[in-house]
Every structure is written in structure tokens, then in C-alpha cells.
Design a protein around this motif. Structure first.
Motif, PDB file in Angstrom:
ATOM      1  N   ALA A   1      39.854  43.813  46.989  1.00 31.60           N
ATOM      2  CA  ALA A   1      41.298  44.074  46.983  1.00 31.60           C
ATOM      3  C   ALA A   1      41.701  44.836  45.722  1.00 31.60           C
ATOM      4  O   ALA A   1      42.505  45.772  45.767  1.00 31.60           O
ATOM      5  N   ARG A   2      41.133  44.431  44.601  1.00 30.71           N
ATOM      6  CA  ARG A   2      41.442  45.142  43.357  1.00 30.71           C
ATOM      7  C   ARG A   2      40.979  46.595  43.431  1.00 30.71           C
ATOM      8  O   ARG A   2      41.696  47.515  43.029  1.00 30.71           O
ATOM      9  N   LEU A   3      39.758  46.807  43.913  1.00 31.98           N
ATOM     10  CA  LEU A   3      39.217  48.163  43.947  1.00 31.98           C
ATOM     11  C   LEU A   3      39.992  49.064  44.905  1.00 31.98           C
ATOM     12  O   LEU A   3      40.176  50.253  44.637  1.00 31.98           O
ATOM     13  N   ARG A   4      40.466  48.502  46.021  1.00 30.45           N
ATOM     14  CA  ARG A   4      41.365  49.278  46.892  1.00 30.45           C
ATOM     15  C   ARG A   4      42.601  49.712  46.115  1.00 30.45           C
ATOM     16  O   ARG A   4      43.026  50.873  46.193  1.00 30.45           O
ATOM     17  N   ALA A   5      43.183  48.781  45.385  1.00 26.59           N
ATOM     18  CA  ALA A   5      44.394  49.090  44.623  1.00 26.59           C
ATOM     19  C   ALA A   5      44.134  50.141  43.550  1.00 26.59           C
ATOM     20  O   ALA A   5      45.027  50.925  43.196  1.00 26.59           O
ATOM     21  N   GLU A   6      42.929  50.166  43.030  1.00 21.04           N
ATOM     22  CA  GLU A   6      42.570  51.135  41.989  1.00 21.04           C
ATOM     23  C   GLU A   6      42.283  52.522  42.562  1.00 21.04           C
ATOM     24  O   GLU A   6      42.153  53.490  41.822  1.00 21.04           O
ATOM     25  N   GLY A   7      42.119  52.606  43.891  1.00 24.36           N
ATOM     26  CA  GLY A   7      41.909  53.910  44.510  1.00 24.36           C
ATOM     27  C   GLY A   7      40.579  54.105  45.193  1.00 24.36           C
ATOM     28  O   GLY A   7      40.301  55.182  45.738  1.00 24.36           O
ATOM     29  N   ALA A   8      39.729  53.084  45.194  1.00 21.69           N
ATOM     30  CA  ALA A   8      38.456  53.183  45.908  1.00 21.69           C
ATOM     31  C   ALA A   8      38.682  52.979  47.407  1.00 21.69           C
ATOM     32  O   ALA A   8      39.658  52.348  47.833  1.00 21.69           O
ATOM     33  N   VAL A   9      37.764  53.509  48.201  1.00 24.93           N
ATOM     34  CA  VAL A   9      37.768  53.284  49.642  1.00 24.93           C
ATOM     35  C   VAL A   9      36.796  52.148  49.937  1.00 24.93           C
ATOM     36  O   VAL A   9      35.608  52.249  49.628  1.00 24.93           O
ATOM     37  N   VAL A  10      37.295  51.072  50.502  1.00 28.86           N
ATOM     38  CA  VAL A  10      36.441  49.961  50.913  1.00 28.86           C
ATOM     39  C   VAL A  10      36.196  50.114  52.406  1.00 28.86           C
ATOM     40  O   VAL A  10      37.138  50.145  53.201  1.00 28.86           O
ATOM     41  N   THR A  11      34.930  50.231  52.783  1.00 28.67           N
ATOM     42  CA  THR A  11      34.615  50.508  54.177  1.00 28.67           C
ATOM     43  C   THR A  11      33.277  49.878  54.538  1.00 28.67           C
ATOM     44  O   THR A  11      32.649  49.206  53.713  1.00 28.67           O
ATOM     45  N   SER A  12      32.844  50.086  55.770  1.00 26.56           N
ATOM     46  CA  SER A  12      31.558  49.554  56.225  1.00 26.56           C
ATOM     47  C   SER A  12      30.479  50.630  56.121  1.00 26.56           C
ATOM     48  O   SER A  12      30.767  51.835  56.067  1.00 26.56           O
TER      49      SER A  12
END
Length: 204
Positions: A152-163
């Protein structure tokens, strides 16, 4: 008609600290390794440069052998460096990474631990202007509760969380590219493991 091109044109695979000694401590470690094996196979098919680290190798041991890094017939990373820092972006790795050229890259990050080394690596890559993908079925921590907090933090920082599968198909972008048939065969080969890894690591 123009020849098809890949959707991601400058990908790189970062493998963070998947060492044998962590196996008993990390939540679903074998699942993280399994997904990483799939991404390493893709890196060979699609000619994606690979970068790997160990954390304090003298104390915590080598990268787990089933990944085959530096092994005969396995993947030869552009860098496979030891570190004490938590981020992978230490001088020895950065030096090799910069040999790829000045362009910003699409970096996919896998490994452990989600909330420490994976997080700090991702933050450094984002700060340097790269697009970063964190693969949810290829990261974990000792305490499984840390993982969704980190993601959740990394999404907020601008990373794409995916499979992993989503990223592989985004990397290709077109079923007409020359490597697609071999990639489709590889995806099918790993399909059972992909389902099991998602169920173990990506519970909603």
C-alpha cells in the motif's frame, strides 16, 4: 504494416536477497522463489537484464540454488552483489545498472523483505526516475502482515503493484512479437504454480 514492438522497451529484473538461510523465516518463501523462477525464464526468452543481491552473504549465505544464478545453463546476472545496506542500489550494482545507458527503465522488483529491502530499493529507483513494478506474487516478509502494508505504501509512492503474469503480458504488449509463442508456452508451464502462488501470497 510495421513490425510489432514490445510495450515495455527497457525492462530490468531486480531480485532482492532470496538467500537459502531465509527459507525457514519468510512467509511462503518457496512461493516467492517459484514466481521468481518464472520471471527468470522470461528474462532469458525476452533478453531482460537481471540484477541480484545478497544481504551479508558471509553470515546469511548464498542465493537459493534453484534460481540458478551464475550456474551453468542458468541466468548470468549483470550484477550479483553482496550488500549491508537494505536497498539494492549500492554502488557496485548501480555501476552495472548504469551500463545499460542513461534512459529511464521499467524495473520489476521481487524478493524479500517487502517492508525493508524491497521497499527501500523501490523508493531509490523511483527517486531516480524509473518506473517500478513490484510483483505481489513474488515478494514476502517474515511477518505476513507486513506485506500489504508495504505494498500500500509503495502504491502511494508511485510504484505499480501487479502480478507476475500481468507484468509479463504488459512487457510483451503484442501477440505478434517473435518471442510470444515461447513465452505463451512458458506461462502455460508455470500456470499451476502461478495459481497456487497467487492464492498463497495475494489473499484479498
Amino acid at each position: 504494416m510495421a513490425a510489432p514492438t514490445r510495450r515495455l522497451v527497457r525492462p530490468a529484473l531486480f531480485i532482492c536477497d532470496l538467500q537459502e538461510k531465509f527459507r525457514p523465516a519468510i512467509h511462503e518463501f518457496a512461493r516467492v522463489v517459484s514466481t521468481t523462477q518464472k520471471l527468470l525464464k522470461a528474462s532469458q526468452i525476452l533478453d531482460i537484464p537481471v540484477f541480484a543481491t545478497t544481504q551479508l552473504r558471509a553470515k546469511l549465505g548464498e542465493t537459493c540454488p534453484e534460481l540458478g544464478l551464475d550456474a551453468e545453463g542458468g541466468v548470468k546476472p549483470m550484477a550479483h552483489v553482496d550488500k549491508s545496506a537494505f536497498s539494492m542500489m549500492v554502488p557496485d550494482l548501480r555501476k552495472e545498472f548504469e551500463k545499460l545507458g542513461p534512459e529511464k527503465r521499467e524495473v520489476v522488483v521481487v524478493g524479500i523483505e517487502s517492508h525493508i529491502c524491497v521497499t527501500q530499493t523501490t523508493l531509490d529507483l523511483l527517486r531516480d526516475g524509473h518506473k517500478v513494478y513490484v510483483i505481489a506474487d513474488a515478494v514476502s516478509s517474515c511477518n505476513k502482515q507486513e506485506v500489504p502494508i508495504a505494498l500500500a505504501r509503495l502504491r502511494a509512492e508511485g510504484a505499480v503493484v501487479t502480478s507476475s503474469e500481468s507484468w509479463l503480458y504488459e512487457c510483451m504488449g503484442d501477440a505478434s512479437i517473435g518471442e510470444f509463442k515461447e513465452m505463451a508456452k512458458s506461462v502455460k508451464e508455470f500456470s499451476k504454480g502461478t495459481k497456487e502462488n497467487l492464492e498463497a501470497l495475494c489473499k484479498m
